[in-house]
Scaffold this motif. Structure first.
Motif, PDB file in Angstrom:
ATOM      1  N   PRO A  50       0.800  -1.224   0.000  1.00 52.22           N
ATOM      2  CA  PRO A  50       0.000   0.000   0.000  1.00 52.22           C
ATOM      3  C   PRO A  50       0.835   1.277   0.000  1.00 52.22           C
ATOM      4  O   PRO A  50       0.470   2.260  -0.639  1.00 52.22           O
ATOM      5  CB  PRO A  50      -0.819  -0.125   1.291  1.00 52.22           C
ATOM      6  CG  PRO A  50      -0.940  -1.596   1.517  1.00 52.22           C
ATOM      7  CD  PRO A  50       0.362  -2.181   1.049  1.00 52.22           C
ATOM      8  N   ALA A  51       1.961   1.276   0.690  1.00 51.62           N
ATOM      9  CA  ALA A  51       2.767   2.491   0.800  1.00 51.62           C
ATOM     10  C   ALA A  51       3.373   2.912  -0.527  1.00 51.62           C
ATOM     11  O   ALA A  51       3.668   4.091  -0.737  1.00 51.62           O
ATOM     12  CB  ALA A  51       3.876   2.287   1.828  1.00 51.62           C
ATOM     13  N   SER A  52       3.569   1.954  -1.440  1.00 47.73           N
ATOM     14  CA  SER A  52       4.267   2.263  -2.687  1.00 47.73           C
ATOM     15  C   SER A  52       3.426   2.019  -3.933  1.00 47.73           C
ATOM     16  O   SER A  52       3.914   2.218  -5.046  1.00 47.73           O
ATOM     17  CB  SER A  52       5.546   1.420  -2.783  1.00 47.73           C
ATOM     18  OG  SER A  52       5.250   0.027  -2.703  1.00 47.73           O
ATOM     19  N   ALA A  53       2.190   1.612  -3.772  1.00 49.03           N
ATOM     20  CA  ALA A  53       1.368   1.231  -4.927  1.00 49.03           C
ATOM     21  C   ALA A  53       1.200   2.366  -5.930  1.00 49.03           C
ATOM     22  O   ALA A  53       0.943   2.119  -7.118  1.00 49.03           O
ATOM     23  CB  ALA A  53      -0.001   0.745  -4.451  1.00 49.03           C
ATOM     24  N   HIS A  54       1.368   3.615  -5.481  1.00 48.90           N
ATOM     25  CA  HIS A  54       1.204   4.769  -6.377  1.00 48.90           C
ATOM     26  C   HIS A  54       2.529   5.266  -6.931  1.00 48.90           C
ATOM     27  O   HIS A  54       2.555   6.242  -7.683  1.00 48.90           O
ATOM     28  CB  HIS A  54       0.504   5.903  -5.622  1.00 48.90           C
ATOM     29  CG  HIS A  54       1.291   6.417  -4.458  1.00 48.90           C
ATOM     30  ND1 HIS A  54       1.428   5.702  -3.282  1.00 48.90           N
ATOM     31  CD2 HIS A  54       1.984   7.575  -4.281  1.00 48.90           C
ATOM     32  CE1 HIS A  54       2.179   6.393  -2.438  1.00 48.90           C
ATOM     33  NE2 HIS A  54       2.532   7.526  -3.014  1.00 48.90           N
ATOM     34  N   TRP A  55       3.634   4.627  -6.579  1.00 51.44           N
ATOM     35  CA  TRP A  55       4.944   5.067  -7.059  1.00 51.44           C
ATOM     36  C   TRP A  55       5.125   4.688  -8.528  1.00 51.44           C
ATOM     37  O   TRP A  55       4.531   3.718  -9.016  1.00 51.44           O
ATOM     38  CB  TRP A  55       6.055   4.411  -6.253  1.00 51.44           C
ATOM     39  CG  TRP A  55       6.135   4.835  -4.819  1.00 51.44           C
ATOM     40  CD1 TRP A  55       5.357   5.751  -4.172  1.00 51.44           C
ATOM     41  CD2 TRP A  55       7.049   4.326  -3.837  1.00 51.44           C
ATOM     42  NE1 TRP A  55       5.729   5.852  -2.856  1.00 51.44           N
ATOM     43  CE2 TRP A  55       6.768   4.999  -2.618  1.00 51.44           C
ATOM     44  CE3 TRP A  55       8.073   3.381  -3.865  1.00 51.44           C
ATOM     45  CZ2 TRP A  55       7.481   4.733  -1.442  1.00 51.44           C
ATOM     46  CZ3 TRP A  55       8.784   3.127  -2.706  1.00 51.44           C
ATOM     47  CH2 TRP A  55       8.492   3.801  -1.507  1.00 51.44           C
ATOM     48  N   PRO A  56       5.970   5.398  -9.234  1.00 49.83           N
ATOM     49  CA  PRO A  56       6.218   5.044 -10.641  1.00 49.83           C
ATOM     50  C   PRO A  56       7.041   3.770 -10.763  1.00 49.83           C
ATOM     51  O   PRO A  56       7.882   3.470  -9.907  1.00 49.83           O
ATOM     52  CB  PRO A  56       7.007   6.251 -11.161  1.00 49.83           C
ATOM     53  CG  PRO A  56       7.678   6.815  -9.947  1.00 49.83           C
ATOM     54  CD  PRO A  56       6.715   6.611  -8.821  1.00 49.83           C
ATOM     55  N   VAL A  57       6.797   3.004 -11.817  1.00 48.45           N
ATOM     56  CA  VAL A  57       7.617   1.832 -12.129  1.00 48.45           C
ATOM     57  C   VAL A  57       8.188   1.942 -13.541  1.00 48.45           C
ATOM     58  O   VAL A  57       8.856   1.025 -14.019  1.00 48.45           O
ATOM     59  CB  VAL A  57       6.826   0.512 -11.959  1.00 48.45           C
ATOM     60  CG1 VAL A  57       6.502   0.265 -10.491  1.00 48.45           C
ATOM     61  CG2 VAL A  57       5.552   0.526 -12.806  1.00 48.45           C
ATOM     62  N   ARG A  58       7.895   3.059 -14.198  1.00 46.11           N
ATOM     63  CA  ARG A  58       8.468   3.393 -15.505  1.00 46.11           C
ATOM     64  C   ARG A  58       8.815   4.874 -15.494  1.00 46.11           C
ATOM     65  O   ARG A  58       8.071   5.680 -14.926  1.00 46.11           O
ATOM     66  CB  ARG A  58       7.486   3.101 -16.648  1.00 46.11           C
ATOM     67  CG  ARG A  58       7.229   1.616 -16.897  1.00 46.11           C
ATOM     68  CD  ARG A  58       6.057   1.419 -17.836  1.00 46.11           C
ATOM     69  NE  ARG A  58       5.902   0.031 -18.257  1.00 46.11           N
ATOM     70  CZ  ARG A  58       5.368  -0.923 -17.496  1.00 46.11           C
ATOM     71  NH1 ARG A  58       4.926  -0.634 -16.270  1.00 46.11           N
ATOM     72  NH2 ARG A  58       5.267  -2.163 -17.955  1.00 46.11           N
ATOM     73  N   ILE A  59       9.898   5.238 -16.130  1.00 45.78           N
ATOM     74  CA  ILE A  59      10.319   6.637 -16.112  1.00 45.78           C
ATOM     75  C   ILE A  59       9.290   7.524 -16.799  1.00 45.78           C
ATOM     76  O   ILE A  59       9.156   8.712 -16.480  1.00 45.78           O
ATOM     77  CB  ILE A  59      11.719   6.793 -16.761  1.00 45.78           C
ATOM     78  CG1 ILE A  59      12.325   8.171 -16.418  1.00 45.78           C
ATOM     79  CG2 ILE A  59      11.653   6.573 -18.257  1.00 45.78           C
ATOM     80  CD1 ILE A  59      12.555   8.401 -14.952  1.00 45.78           C
ATOM     81  N   GLN A  60       8.501   6.950 -17.719  1.00 49.12           N
ATOM     82  CA  GLN A  60       7.467   7.727 -18.407  1.00 49.12           C
ATOM     83  C   GLN A  60       6.356   8.175 -17.455  1.00 49.12           C
ATOM     84  O   GLN A  60       5.576   9.081 -17.766  1.00 49.12           O
ATOM     85  CB  GLN A  60       6.872   6.907 -19.550  1.00 49.12           C
ATOM     86  CG  GLN A  60       7.816   6.620 -20.697  1.00 49.12           C
ATOM     87  CD  GLN A  60       8.753   5.441 -20.424  1.00 49.12           C
ATOM     88  OE1 GLN A  60       8.662   4.798 -19.376  1.00 49.12           O
ATOM     89  NE2 GLN A  60       9.635   5.162 -21.381  1.00 49.12           N
ATOM     90  N   GLN A  61       6.257   7.548 -16.288  1.00 51.00           N
ATOM     91  CA  GLN A  61       5.245   7.914 -15.304  1.00 51.00           C
ATOM     92  C   GLN A  61       5.695   9.064 -14.402  1.00 51.00           C
ATOM     93  O   GLN A  61       4.930   9.531 -13.568  1.00 51.00           O
ATOM     94  CB  GLN A  61       4.900   6.692 -14.445  1.00 51.00           C
ATOM     95  CG  GLN A  61       4.272   5.545 -15.234  1.00 51.00           C
ATOM     96  CD  GLN A  61       4.162   4.267 -14.412  1.00 51.00           C
ATOM     97  OE1 GLN A  61       4.856   4.089 -13.412  1.00 51.00           O
ATOM     98  NE2 GLN A  61       3.285   3.364 -14.839  1.00 51.00           N
ATOM     99  N   VAL A  62       6.934   9.515 -14.588  1.00 52.94           N
ATOM    100  CA  VAL A  62       7.487  10.611 -13.787  1.00 52.94           C
ATOM    101  C   VAL A  62       7.374  11.895 -14.597  1.00 52.94           C
ATOM    102  O   VAL A  62       7.945  11.987 -15.689  1.00 52.94           O
ATOM    103  CB  VAL A  62       8.968  10.329 -13.430  1.00 52.94           C
ATOM    104  CG1 VAL A  62       9.527  11.446 -12.561  1.00 52.94           C
ATOM    105  CG2 VAL A  62       9.111   8.968 -12.744  1.00 52.94           C
ATOM    106  N   PRO A  63       6.631  12.910 -14.119  1.00 53.38           N
ATOM    107  CA  PRO A  63       6.395  14.116 -14.915  1.00 53.38           C
ATOM    108  C   PRO A  63       7.663  14.774 -15.442  1.00 53.38           C
ATOM    109  O   PRO A  63       7.701  15.196 -16.608  1.00 53.38           O
ATOM    110  CB  PRO A  63       5.648  15.033 -13.939  1.00 53.38           C
ATOM    111  CG  PRO A  63       4.933  14.089 -13.021  1.00 53.38           C
ATOM    112  CD  PRO A  63       5.863  12.929 -12.857  1.00 53.38           C
ATOM    113  N   ASP A  64       8.706  14.857 -14.612  1.00 54.30           N
ATOM    114  CA  ASP A  64       9.947  15.479 -15.077  1.00 54.30           C
ATOM    115  C   ASP A  64      11.003  14.463 -15.486  1.00 54.30           C
ATOM    116  O   ASP A  64      12.161  14.793 -15.701  1.00 54.30           O
ATOM    117  CB  ASP A  64      10.511  16.431 -14.021  1.00 54.30           C
ATOM    118  CG  ASP A  64      10.583  15.822 -12.626  1.00 54.30           C
ATOM    119  OD1 ASP A  64      10.002  14.738 -12.430  1.00 54.30           O
ATOM    120  OD2 ASP A  64      11.215  16.409 -11.734  1.00 54.30           O
TER     121      ASP A  64
END
Length: 299
Positions: A50-64
């Motif tokens: 639960p603590a990390s389920a919203h973290w990115p797992v692809r660099i494309q998911q990181v806005p910058d």
């Protein structure tokens, strides 16, 4: 209820949460077009907690994207470290003939499942019970099959883990390869000294060891480093409160004094060797990081 379930995973906070951070970095590295290391299990660990389920797992998911200090530069560091240590372990197993692999503070390391081990290899994973239980739950849900004989050993490294290791089938009379990845700077000085002494005592000639240390005398000098500030901001991990603040022992020197051949390297050396990864920058939290590789001469 969610908080209770999260606590049961063993990766709910503190050092346990850093295992998820490294898993996210490995997932991002896995999906890069120029990936240095492949870990197909990493993103499943991240998404399962639960603590990390919203973290990115692809660099494309990181806005910058790669400009992000945490998911760009820091994740690249973990990807490079994964590749270098993968190579170290496989070299010991294939070229050195070692058949016992010990992962100290194994965390969410999936090397038993993703690396091509020679026949007869055993991978011993030492970590806290909750961390190993969470890993087993996720891998079991994927029907993952280990490529070596995997032996989880649920014990805290601040306890007497040596007996637990030998009781699990580890043979001190046979060569072994040891890995302490991202571990020692969280341990008290006495625990690090015990760990190095124990590895030496349990290692037959022809054994090898790799580990990571930090050499800064005052970690707080880097309090405002982009790596630390972005980690606090994005995922709520204050690494400087988790690191042990005491002066570190000269473990490489201790090993040399015990007859080992030890070499100490900056991560940037491997960035240049592989053509990608972090390079030095101003106010650099990686400036004091060193990767140590040691070999015990054959008897």
């Amino acid at each position: 209820m969610a908080d209770t379930a999260h606590r049961k995973t063993g990766v709910e906070g503190g050092v346990g949460l850093t295992a998820l951070m490294v898993a996210a970095a490995r997932a991002i590295e896995t999906h890069r077009h120029d990936s240095l290391a492949q870990d197909p299990f990493a993103e499943h660990f991240v998404l399962a907690a639960p603590a990390s389920a919203h973290w990115p797992v692809r660099i494309q998911q990181v806005p910058d994207g790669d400009a992000n200090p945490l998911w760009g530069r820091f994740a690249r560091y973990f990807g490079l470290r994964t590749r270098v240590l993968d190579d170290f372990l496989l070299r010991a197993a294939h070229a050195g003939g070692v058949r016992q692999v010990v992962l100290l503070g194994a965390g969410l390391d999936s090397r038993a499942f993703r690396l091509d081990w020679p026949p007869g290899c055993a991978v011993f994973e030492i970590d806290r019970e909750g961390v190993l239980a969470f890993k087993d739950q996720v891998l079991g849900g994927l029907s993952a099959t280990a490529k070596a004989a995997r032996v989880p050993i649920p014990i805290d490294l601040r306890a007497d883990w040596a007996d637990a290791l030998t009781d699990s089938g580890f043979d001190p009379g046979a060569p072994s390869v040891w890995l302490a990845e991202g571990l020692l700077f969280y341990l008290p000085v006495t625990a690090e000294t015990y760990l190095v002494d124990t590895v030496d005592r349990l290692s037959a000639g022809g054994s090898a060891l790799a580990y990571e240390v930090k050499l800064e005398k005052d970690l707080m000098e880097y309090r405002d480093s982009p790596l630390y500030t972005s980690t606090r901001h994005h995922i709520g991990i204050d690494l400087l409160t988790l690191f042990d603040g005491g002066p570190r022992p000269d473990s490489a020197g201790e090993l040399s004094g015990k007859g080992w051949s030890a070499s100490v390297h900056t991560p940037f050396e491997f960035t240049r060797r592989h053509g990608r990864g972090p390079l030095p920058e101003e106010n650099d939290a990686l400036a004091g990081n060193r990767w140590v590789f040691a070999d015990k001469p054959p008897a």
